[in-house]
Design a protein around this motif. Structure first.
Motif, short mmCIF file in Angstrom:
data_model
loop_
_atom_site.label_atom_id
_atom_site.label_comp_id
_atom_site.label_asym_id
_atom_site.label_seq_id
_atom_site.Cartn_x
_atom_site.Cartn_y
_atom_site.Cartn_z
N UNK A 165 -19.03 17.14 -16.66
CA UNK A 165 -19.96 17.92 -17.46
C UNK A 165 -19.98 17.36 -18.86
N UNK A 174 -25.14 19.64 -19.35
CA UNK A 174 -25.47 19.05 -18.06
C UNK A 174 -24.23 18.99 -17.21
N UNK A 175 -24.40 19.28 -15.92
CA UNK A 175 -23.25 19.16 -15.02
C UNK A 175 -23.72 18.33 -13.83
N UNK A 176 -22.92 17.36 -13.42
CA UNK A 176 -23.35 16.46 -12.36
C UNK A 176 -22.87 16.94 -11.00
#
Lengths: 317, 365
Positions: A165, A174-176
């Protein structure tokens, strides 16, 4: 009361020592206990809180049922081991790798920085890629759902829980979510292999590929590839919101569920709720090379240390 | 002679078993009764069946709404501009389900509508209907779900062959406005508790930001209790002790799961009303997203459950400020359900959609 049920189950397991296709004998072992001298060495992590008491009960039941298991106990240290970057020592991990079978009690990760969480350490070091949670309505324990008989198999290493993140600008994070072909194939293979060896008829892949087409689409593609190799097992795909609804209305519709990480987390806990809670749910983590680490999914419950409410399951592979 | 004549009507009502109660009314402004236009999108699958049911009931009630029908199907590339213009003019829309083809991605028409009209809150009202047997009693949950960002941002790409990444985006702006909407809803509807659903122990930054926004808004409503629950624990509690939840506010993905679970325990997606609302527009549809297009068999046999869309249209009537019509519609539907004679297959009965609609029309007073 709990120990009676445990004792009955353990003796039932031992009488069905050879793998059979009876779906109610959920603990079929790959190795029949034919010779009395063939003891299995297993690593035991008693854990914290109520852990040691539970571990004692397990040892007692196994001793009474004359299960040929020799326990190697390991405790979580109070100093960070530099070789593992956590409180678990290198010796503990080596012992699991050598014995290939382990049982873990609840571990509370101490709050602080500079060390990895204990569960994360175990998962990464032993490469535990699948979390298997059988959910069965226990006869004698009445819940609103009496006909639950399903297994949830959850991918344990990637997906939404990759931990990647970052804050793009102030107020935007944003978090992947990562899905790889290798991990999806691995967990799908295990799911179908499990279904075949335990005589299960249907495997359902749970996804949200109508919205997340590339990520869950890749997961589904891998499941489909593996499904072709097992033509005798019915394969279906269910969107996750449909799945949740069907589970609470009619859990008998499902047999084996295979899912990526986040959905697996939520659905397996939902199923645990259907049968009566985390205190009654067995669970097992499967690793590369046939490592199986069974665990208690509940927490260490330091406030109720002193009461024993637990169900065990045998590690199996 | 005079006394018997006066007491006859009273005796008649006593024998009939109905008690006269005045529904809640409001003081209208002159001209409020003029018929309002509402955009109607029948949709795919069971959509045309259930929207037709709503039209029939509205006509029977002589409700001051008239529908502007537009044909939109799930396999269209984009929502036609005329439909969007109509919704922007009328400000209110009622729609059936739109089938999202597998591989549709975030260009699914449902998502397009939400993004275009900025419908950032999705509401599902899950409560036990009297007379409908379910495994759980005392369920009265409203799930408010953020509708625009989160896991459904649609930002996916293949890094190398075999490795795919998807971005989950959480912004303070969106989290704040959904939290504000949730607390405002609770305040205006006399709800006592708001629960935020999250997974901030694993996704510390993303769900942490969501929680921060919720906490900030909670301080402005001291009379409403606020607590937080992790999503896997939440699902477990929903199936064992649903009475502890009141209003739940969640990001996009968790909201989808929680709403469908809550709808399932309260009676199924065939009966739960809901809708999407934004700052300027509101689109009402069947509450939970599962099964809103239905299976082929249900379309053929015409046994779709119109109750969800009927209750959603009652919500729409309240939104348009016609509360007595909304009350009449709701009580008729609830009476039909509690009597149990006309229920569709998903509620355990054998009736068709038309039979249920006729029963509701007969029960309107």
């Amino acid at each position: 009361m709990a120990t009676h049920i445990l004792r009955r189950q353990v003796s039932r397991i031992l009488s069905h020592a050879s793998p059979n296709s009876n779906p109610t004998s959920y603990f079929s072992l790959a190795r029949p206990f034919s010779s009395a001298t063939d003891t299995i060495r297993a690593t035991l992590f008693p854990g914290d809180g109520i852990g040691p008491e539970i571990a004692e009960s397990v040892k007692q039941v196994f001793r009474t049922a004359e299960v040929p298991i020799e326990w190697e106990e390991h405790y979580v240290g109070d100093q960070v081991d530099p070789r593992t970057q956590s409180f678990l020592t290198w010796e503990s991990l080596e012992s699991v790798r050598k014995n290939r079978v382990g049982l873990k009690g609840p571990m509370a990760t101490p709050i602080g920085k500079g060390h990895r969480s204990l569960n994360l350490t175990l998962r990464k070091e032993l490469n535990l890629y699948a979390n298997v949670r059988p959910c069965y309505s226990l006869p004698g324990y009445k819940t609103r759902y009496d006909d639950v008989n399903l297994i949830t198999i959850r991918e344990n290493t990637e997906g939404e829980y990759s931990g990647l993140e970052h804050q793009v600008v102030r107020g935007v994070v944003e978090s992947l979510k990562i899905i790889t072909r290798q991990a999806s194939l691995r967990v799908a293979e295990y799911a179908f292999h499990y279904a075949k060896t335990h005589g299960r008829e249907r495997v359902s892949a749970i996804h949200k590929a109508n919205i997340m087409q590339k990520t869950d689409g890749l997961f589904l593609k891998c499941c489909r590839e593996v499904a072709e190799k097992y033509p005798e097992i019915t394969y279906e795909e269910v969107v996750i919101d449909n799945c949740c609804m069907m589970l609470v209305k009619n859990p008998a519709l499902f047999d084996v569920l295979v899912m990526p990480n986040l959905y697996g987390d939520i659905i397996s806990d939902l199923c645990a709720g259907l049968i009566g809670g985390l205190g009654l749910t067995p669970s097992c983590n499967i690793g590369e090379g046939g490592i199986a680490l069974a665990e208690a999914v509940h927490g260490s419950a330091p406030d109720i240390a002193g009461k024993v409410i637990w169900q065990i399951q045998l590690p199996y592979y | 002679m005079a006394t018997t004549r006066r007491s006859l009507p009273l005796l008649r009502t006593l024998v009939a078993g109905k008690t006269q109660t005045r529904p809640v009314t409001y003081m209208p402004r002159p001209g409020d009764g003029a018929p309002r236009p509402v955009t109607l999108i029948p949709g795919d699958g069971i959509g045309p069946l259930v929207t037709n049911a709503v039209e029939q009931v509205m006509e029977a009630m002589h409700a001051p709404v008239y529908f502007e029908k537009y044909d939109v199907h799930g396999d269209m590339k984009r929502v036609p501009q005329e439909v969007l213009d109509s919704i922007k003019k009328n400000k209110v829309c009622l729609k059936g389900g739109l089938r999202t083809p597998m591989g549709g991605g975030v260009s699914s028409l449902n998502m397009q509508l939400r993004k275009e009209l900025d419908l950032y809150a999705s509401l599902v009202n899950c409560c036990n209907l009297p007379g409908l047997p379910t495994r759980h009693e005392d369920v009265d949950i409203v799930v408010i779900r953020e509708n625009t960002e989160g896991e459904y941002s649609g930002l996916e790409h293949e890094v190398v062959p075999g490795v795919v990444e998807s971005l989950k985006v959480i912004t303070k702006f969106c989290s704040e406005r959904i939290a504000k909407y949730a607390f405002e809803y609770a305040y205006l509807n006399n709800r006592k508790k708001v629960t935020a659903v999250h997974k901030a122990n694993i996704m510390k930054l993303a769900d942490g930001l969501f929680l921060e926004s919720c906490r900030e808004v909670a301080t402005k409503y001291p009379s409403i209790k606020y607590n937080e629950i992790i999503v896997d624990n939440c699902c477990m509690q929903l199936v064992s002790k649903p009475e502890q939840f009141d209003v739940m506010v969640t990001p996009n993905l968790y909201g989808n799961l929680v709403a469908n679970t809550a709808a399932g325990i309260a009676g199924g997606t065939g009966v739960m009303p809901g809708g999407n609302v934004g700052a300027e527009y509101a689109v009402f549809e069947q509450g939970a997203s599962a099964g809103n297009v239905g299976k082929e068999k249900i379309v053929e046999q015409k046994t779709a459950n119109p109750v969800a869309l009927l209750l959603s249209s009652a919500m729409m009537l309240r939104h348009l400020q016609f509360p007595s019509f909304a009350d009449r519609l709701e009580s008729a539907v609830k009476r039909v359900i509690s009597e149990g004679q006309y229920r569709t297959k998903d509620l355990g009965g054998q009736s068709s959609t038309q039979e249920v609609v006729d029963a509701v029309i007969a029960k309107l007073d």
